[in-house]
Design an enzyme around this catalytic site. Structure first.
Site, PDB file in Angstrom:
ATOM      1  N   THR A  85       0.851  -1.203   0.000  1.00 45.68           N
ATOM      2  CA  THR A  85       0.000   0.000   0.000  1.00 45.68           C
ATOM      3  C   THR A  85       0.881   1.246   0.000  1.00 45.68           C
ATOM      4  OG1 THR A  85      -1.460  -1.274   1.442  1.00 45.68           O
ATOM      5  CG2 THR A  85      -2.013   1.040   1.133  1.00 45.68           C
ATOM      6  N   ASP A 129      -6.732  -4.078  -2.417  1.00 45.97           N
ATOM      7  CA  ASP A 129      -5.943  -4.977  -1.580  1.00 45.97           C
ATOM      8  C   ASP A 129      -6.564  -6.377  -1.618  1.00 45.97           C
ATOM      9  OD1 ASP A 129      -3.878  -5.570   0.084  1.00 45.97           O
ATOM     10  OD2 ASP A 129      -4.717  -4.634   1.868  1.00 45.97           O
ATOM     11  N   THR A 178      -1.155 -11.210  -1.177  1.00 46.19           N
ATOM     12  CA  THR A 178      -0.156 -12.054  -0.532  1.00 46.19           C
ATOM     13  C   THR A 178      -0.080 -13.395  -1.269  1.00 46.19           C
ATOM     14  OG1 THR A 178      -1.909 -12.764   0.953  1.00 46.19           O
ATOM     15  CG2 THR A 178      -0.415 -11.090   1.788  1.00 46.19           C
TER      16      THR A 178
END
Ligand code: ADE
Length: 356
Positions: A85, A129, A178
């Site tokens: 971010t 995200d 991730t």
């Protein structure tokens, strides 16, 4: 540059797509003023680490400015807390544009993603995200949006259905995950740049600690910064969390200054060991050794025994244990490595009873 956080959805009414009214009212936009945001670097010089990525980005941004074109869509992947971010925020600041932040789980209904896309202005950055958690419908809305800057909308039913192409401003999507492997092929292919963020070195983390201490007016010696850096698992988010905890100890139990002794003693009390492992990490390794002879054992079994969810183990604990070589991933499950045994002061079964 204001970072606008929008995890709550946009509260768009049913059928509002057909109306001319603006979809997003300014009051629906939340500004993110969290601690993490206040210490986030806003330019490449103050962003420490990830030097290969920074060098590539500087060129990419310069080229986009020269061409007067929006940036290509970008995908950043890697363990949590490494600055995905943050680097997106630096990119937005350097381009002089707003960044809208959301996350895939917040884009549950089609209107969530449609509303955000329609509220974007030319050149703006949309940051999604956990993009691997995007549902199929949202993903399919994104394809033409990313590729042609259009929204394909269907009105009516079956035979009378019509497809409406609504133009969108030229925006840049920055996705973070991730788990890059869980992204579908078609979505991954639509990113012009895909970059993995690496764990930070101890030197880099010490610089992060010193920078944050400067911003927060915390007194710290270089040795104190290194002591925190060594136990931060290669992760700036952890370093920034630990410095605040250690600063509390320094204030209450010492003379307010963090030196090496203060940092080490505070982190010992917090049960963060010299490798940066916390109680959960050590419990994970001990469980595999004590109950499963060092493994291999399945992740579900480990999660159930520790009363943690699989995602926390996979996303938070494991990446660093694997990278530090304390844990191994095998087709039959997780195994503690010889280093993992040594770290806990234990001997591998094969070493037990050996004379030499
Ligand atoms: N805080 C968190 N990540 C950082 C980074 N990469 N550089 C400087 N400060 C940070």
């Amino acid at each position: 540059m204001a970072i606008i956080s929008d995890n709550e959805g946009l509260g768009i009414k049913k059928g509002s797509m057909q109306k001319k009214n603006p979809i997003v009212k300014p009051e629906n936009i939340e500004y993110d003023n969290t601690f993490e945001n206040s210490i986030r670097p806003k330019n490449f010089d103050s962003y420490i680490g990830q030097s290969a990525l920074k060098e590539t980005l500087k060129i990419t941004l310069e080229a986009a400015k020269l061409r007067e074109k929006p940036l290509d869509h970008m995908l950043f992947y890697g363990p949590p807390g490494l600055g995905k971010t943050t680097i997106a925020g630096v990119i937005a600041a350097q381009m002089g544009v707003e960044m809208r932040i959301t996350s895939a789980p917040a884009l549950e209904r089609p209107r969530d993603i449609i509303g955000i896309l329609m509220s974007l202005k030319g050149g703006e950055i949309l940051f999604i995200d956990e993009i691997h958690r995007l549902n199929k419908v949202a993903e399919e809305i994104l394809y033409p949006a990313m590729e042609d800057f259009t929204l394909d909308m269907t009105t009516g039913k079956s035979q009378t259905a019509k497809t409406l192409r609504v133009p969108l401003p030229k925006f840049t999507l920055i996705g973070a995950t991730t788990k890059a492997g869980e992204l579908s092929g078609p979505l991954r292919d639509r990113f012009g740049m895909i970059h993995r963020l690496e764990f930070y070195t101890c030197d880099e983390l010490a610089q992060v600690v010193l920078r944050t201490a400067g911003i927060l007016d915390i007194k710290i010696s270089e040795e104190g910064a290194y002591a925190i850096a060594r136990r931060s698992r290669g992760t700036p988010r952890i370093a920034n969390r630990l410095i605040k905890r250690v600063a509390d100890f320094a204030l209450v139990k010492y003379d307010g200054v963090i030196d090496e002794t203060v940092a080490n003693e505070s982190l010992d009390i917090l049960k963060i060991d010299e490798f940066g492992l916390d109680t959960t990490d050590r419990a994970l390794l001990s469980l595999i050794i004590d109950k499963y002879d060092g493994g291999p054992v399945g992740i579900e079994t480990i999660a159930a025994a520790l009363s943690e969810d699989v995602r926390t183990i996979e996303d938070v604990c494991e990446p660093y244990l694997l990278q530090a070589g304390l844990l191994q991933r095998t087709p039959r499950g997780r195994k503690v490595s010889p280093e993992g045994y040594r770290h806990l002061g234990m001997k591998m079964p094969s070493e037990q009873g050996r004379l030499f």
